[in-house]
Design a protein around this motif. Structure first.
Motif, PDB file in Angstrom:
ATOM      1  N   TRP A 182      -5.644  34.126-116.105  1.00  0.00           N
ATOM      2  CA  TRP A 182      -6.355  32.868-115.844  1.00  0.00           C
ATOM      3  C   TRP A 182      -7.836  33.141-115.597  1.00  0.00           C
ATOM      4  N   GLN A 183      -8.102  34.204-114.814  1.00  0.00           N
ATOM      5  CA  GLN A 183      -9.505  34.515-114.497  1.00  0.00           C
ATOM      6  C   GLN A 183     -10.276  34.889-115.762  1.00  0.00           C
ATOM      7  N   SER A 184      -9.664  35.731-116.594  1.00  0.00           N
ATOM      8  CA  SER A 184     -10.353  36.141-117.820  1.00  0.00           C
ATOM      9  C   SER A 184     -10.562  34.946-118.730  1.00  0.00           C
TER      10      SER A 184
ATOM     11  N   ALA B  10     -10.868  31.807-117.870  1.00  0.00           N
ATOM     12  CA  ALA B  10     -11.926  30.951-117.321  1.00  0.00           C
ATOM     13  C   ALA B  10     -13.299  31.536-117.631  1.00  0.00           C
TER      14      ALA B  10
ATOM     15  N   GLN C 123      -4.976  37.572-113.305  1.00  0.00           N
ATOM     16  CA  GLN C 123      -6.006  38.030-114.233  1.00  0.00           C
ATOM     17  C   GLN C 123      -6.108  37.252-115.542  1.00  0.00           C
TER      18      GLN C 123
END
Lengths: 309, 510
Positions: free
Chosen positions: A43-45, A47, A41
């Motif tokens: 990394w996803q947030s 990005a 999460q």
């Protein structure tokens, strides 16, 4: 070399804060803990934030607004740099040790107040400004106990160098001989990182306060820097009260990381379990309870040093 | 590189800012439950931190302008999802093609319609999938970002001589270039300090949608407050029904317990206890699923009471009653009685302000006059002053609602299929409802007196503790009706088994 190590460790610490916060939050909520999601999460947030527009408000103070997260991040990095990361006695640790590390740590952490105030003020937005006011009131209250318990930790070492403070704990850790120190330090540390019960400047009752107008990369930087402050607080707590890199088998950095993570975990858990305080209440308690207790800590520690000579 | 970033970004949770309109088709806040219930969706507190704007229900005409403003506050890439009830349920409204009013249908809108699902979570699953899909399409560029709905210009042009518009002409009336100059007024210590005029609402996340307050702040102190507009949150449908016809007590009390739990979840979130709030929300939504398990109702309710006890202990340990709500927003009996908007029905329940009055120590509950409740031995829960607690403050209102959840579950478990009400008066979630009066309006009118002179944090604590509504209303569940249906179905099945051949021949004959 030292700078690289500091930034790598600070980055790893920020990541650990995000992962652990997700896990602790789900645990407190009584929901299933999905470890893979927790690791992915951040990394996803990040990005998503990087691909999001940075919005500005009407007539912000653009220069100061851009400076605020950088200042907060720099303060966190400076604070981490004062903490001995590896095993003492290897030479490198001594060379990197600042001979008045505690003072430098205090100076860096005093800049947190400036960074938060700038961030709230520069956005030219009402809730953001109220958040900034709040943090100034809060900062005046946590800084005194924070400084006092760190002075008490420095007394047995008879030095302001963090390396010497760690060395002085070779026989017994400060948490044992100064039992008041770590609890007061952690409360003040939550205030410093404006986290959990002391997250007053960016509280939900201000719809996000100082970060209400932040979006995209600016929001990412601000939150990362704030996590960095939490890591710096935990790292200094581990060094000043838990013996830092001291431990069996000469695993300096591992011990340091483990103790730092333990303190991070404690603060995150408190963050999810404690309600946000009323600022008025906190200011009163800080001045009538925390500061006197911190003074008791200083006097008792000083007496102990004199007695054990 | 950019592709990898987009792929990574599309895997994370969808960040959603909810705009709750009138008659939302469900409870938006249940999206907070996240992956266990719906897709991974995060409800954010500021539109700046959102990717998707979720409009639930229809925006009243008076609020369309602020709604457009919120829309434009979302950073690019952004998109809107409009969540409405099944078409035809609200006549005349389907013709609207956008929630933001005329002239705003400049981009294609994603519409999610939900019918009348038995389980409110089914609708949310569909919605969650759409929200996730929307973020994926936005970051991968499949769907273009939505343009602004309002022109991106300063409210009035800056034409001044100096860098902040000062100097030059147009400074008359204290409103240079449309921006009010700072006025000075005495603060509570008698010092002349600057005042900040501030309009809060109608989409301020801690407050119910539609609530507008016009304030004058000094620092974070509320010096003056005026009511702008009332919130538009409807009560659960069962309470309106109960005005006209008798309804099962079990249904009504379950709706009360779930409404209080939904409030608790919201209030915990506002006080920085989002994780505990999710626990309350789970409980509220799980109690909505009891209709399928009607036979085990008493056991389910007993276990729910156990979970509420755990939650209550966690709240007590959080210091909330100690350092966040104690002594804040005190509404005493005399203060409530003096209020002109209080419902004066005479007798023991003079005020009709429900939990707010009972938290102030008043035995204010019209359930005591209802024979069916009397038969159950109903006695209202009322807060009493203790050594460490006082009556009438925000903390008393928190305790009151938590106790009422227990009591309602207990009543629901014992009520059987007893019916009550139907004579034009009912004890609703927020107080005594009659055909002409809703306690919500009276509670709303209490706000200015309660928050003037207080710090902003206390003002929010006070308004939240009054419970003027949270998101959508809870759906009705009819556990005993479901049990009757179950019995009927069992009888039917048994009968069908006995007469299988004749039934089939009957059908063949048709």
């Amino acid at each position: 070399m030292h700078a690289v190590a500091v930034f790598v460790l600070l980055g790893a610490g920020m990541y650990a804060v995000c992962v652990l916060d997700h896990l602790v939050g789900n645990r407190v909520a009584g929901q299933s803990v999905r470890v893979c999601a927790a690791f992915a999460q951040p990394w996803q947030s990040a990005a998503l934030e990087l691909r999001t527009q940075r919005v500005t408000t009407e007539r912000p103070d653009s220069a100061l607004w851009a400076l605020a997260p950088a200042l907060l991040g720099a303060a966190a990095a400076t604070a981490v740099a004062t903490v001995p990361l590896g095993a003492l006695g290897s030479g490198a640790a001594e060379r990197w040790d600042v001979n008045a590390g505690i003072v430098l740590f205090g100076a860096a952490m005093a800049l947190v107040m400036v960074a938060v105030y700038l961030n709230g003020w520069a956005a030219n937005s009402a809730f953001s400004l109220i958040g900034a006011y709040r943090f100034v009131a809060q900062a005046l209250s946590y800084e005194m106990p924070l400084a006092l318990v760190l002075i008490a930790a420095a007394l047995p070492a008879e030095s302001l160098s963090v390396g010497a403070i760690v060395q002085s704990q070779a026989s017994v850790w400060n948490i044992v001989r100064q039992p008041l120190g770590l609890p007061i330090y952690l409360i003040a540390g939550l205030g410093l990182a404006f986290w959990g019960p002391l997250a007053t400047p960016d509280a939900q009752d201000l719809a996000g306060g100082t970060e209400v107008e932040l979006s995209g990369p600016a929001l990412l930087l601000w939150r990362a820097a704030r996590a960095g402050v939490l890591v710096a607080v935990a790292a200094m707590g581990a060094a000043a009260f838990l013996g830092g890199p001291l431990g069996p088998w000469q695993l300096g950095l591992v011990w340091m990381a483990a103790k730092t993570l333990l303190l991070v975990l404690i603060m995150l858990w408190l963050g999810h379990r404690l309600a946000r305080v009323r600022l008025e209440w906190f200011v009163r308690v800080a001045w009538t309870v925390l500061i006197p207790l911190a003074l008791v800590d200083v006097f008792a520690s000083g007496a102990l040093v004199l007695w054990s000579r | 590189m950019i592709g990898a970033l987009a792929r990574l970004a599309s895997g994370g949770p969808a960040r959603v800012f909810p705009l709750v309109g009138a008659h939302p088709p469900g409870r938006v806040e249940l999206l907070r439950l996240g992956n266990e219930v719906t897709e991974d969706v995060t409800l954010v507190d500021s539109p700046r931190a959102a990717t998707v704007l979720l409009v639930a229900g229809h925006i009243p005409a008076s609020l369309q302008e602020p709604a457009r403003r919120v829309h434009d506050q979302l950073p690019h890439p952004r998109s809107t999802v409009w969540w409405v009830g099944a078409s035809g349920s609200e006549s005349g409204r389907e013709s609207a093609r956008t929630p933001f009013g005329a002239g705003t249908d400049t981009f294609p809108l994603v519409l999610v319609e939900s019918g009348t699902q038995a389980d409110e979570l089914d609708a949310l699953r569909t919605l969650g999938r759409t929200l996730r899909k929307m973020v994926q399409d936005l970051v991968s560029g499949v769907r273009p970002s939505e343009p602004d709905l309002l022109p991106d210009v300063d409210p009035t042009p800056w034409r001044g001589v100096g860098p902040y518009g000062q100097g030059g002409a147009g400074m008359t009336g204290g409103v240079p270039y449309g921006r009010p100059m700072t006025e000075r007024a005495a603060d509570r210590d008698g010092l002349e300090l600057d005042q900040l005029p501030l309009r809060v609402g109608p989409y301020f996340p801690p407050f119910p949608a539609g609530l507008v307050l016009d304030l004058k702040l000094q620092g974070d102190l509320v010096q003056e407050s005026q009511l702008g507009a009332a919130p538009h949150t409807p009560p659960a449908r069962i309470f309106a029904t109960a005005l006209a016809e008798p309804v099962p007590i079990a249904t009504l009390e379950l709706a009360r317990a779930r409404s209080h739990l939904a409030w608790l979840a919201h209030a915990l979130h506002v006080h920085g206890l989002a994780a505990l709030g999710r626990r309350a929300l789970q409980l509220s939504s799980r109690l909505g699923g009891v209709s399928s398990d009607a036979r085990f109702l008493p056991a389910i309710l007993a276990s729910a009471q156990g979970e509420i006890l755990t939650l209550q202990r966690a709240i007590e340990c959080s210091g909330l009653f100690w350092w966040s709500t104690r002594g804040v927003g005190v509404l005493t009996e005399s203060g409530l009685r003096a209020h002109p908007d209080a419902l004066d029905a005479g007798g023991t329940h003079a005020l009709g302000l429900g939990p707010v009055a009972r938290a102030a120590g008043l035995r204010d509950d019209c359930r005591v006059d209802e024979p069916a409740y009397r038969a159950l031995g109903f006695e209202p829960v009322v807060q009493a002053a203790g050594a460490r607690s006082q009556v009438g403050d925000a903390s008393a209102r928190w305790r009151q609602r938590i106790s009422e959840v227990y009591q309602s579950l207990d009543l629901a478990a014992r009520a059987g299929d007893a019916h009550a009400w139907g004579n034009g008066i009912v004890e609703g979630v927020r107080g005594t409802m009659t055909a002409g009066a809703d306690p919500q309006a009276a509670l709303f009118a209490l706000i200015p007196d309660a928050i003037t002179g207080r710090a902003w944090e206390d003002a929010v604590t006070t308004v939240v503790s009054l419970d003027l509504g949270v998101g959508g209303a809870v759906q009705d569940v009819h556990p005993w009706a479901a049990r009757e249906q179950l019995r009927a179905r069992t009888r039917r099945d048994a009968a069908a088994g006995d007469h299988e051949m004749s039934g089939m021949s009957g059908m063949a004959g048709m």
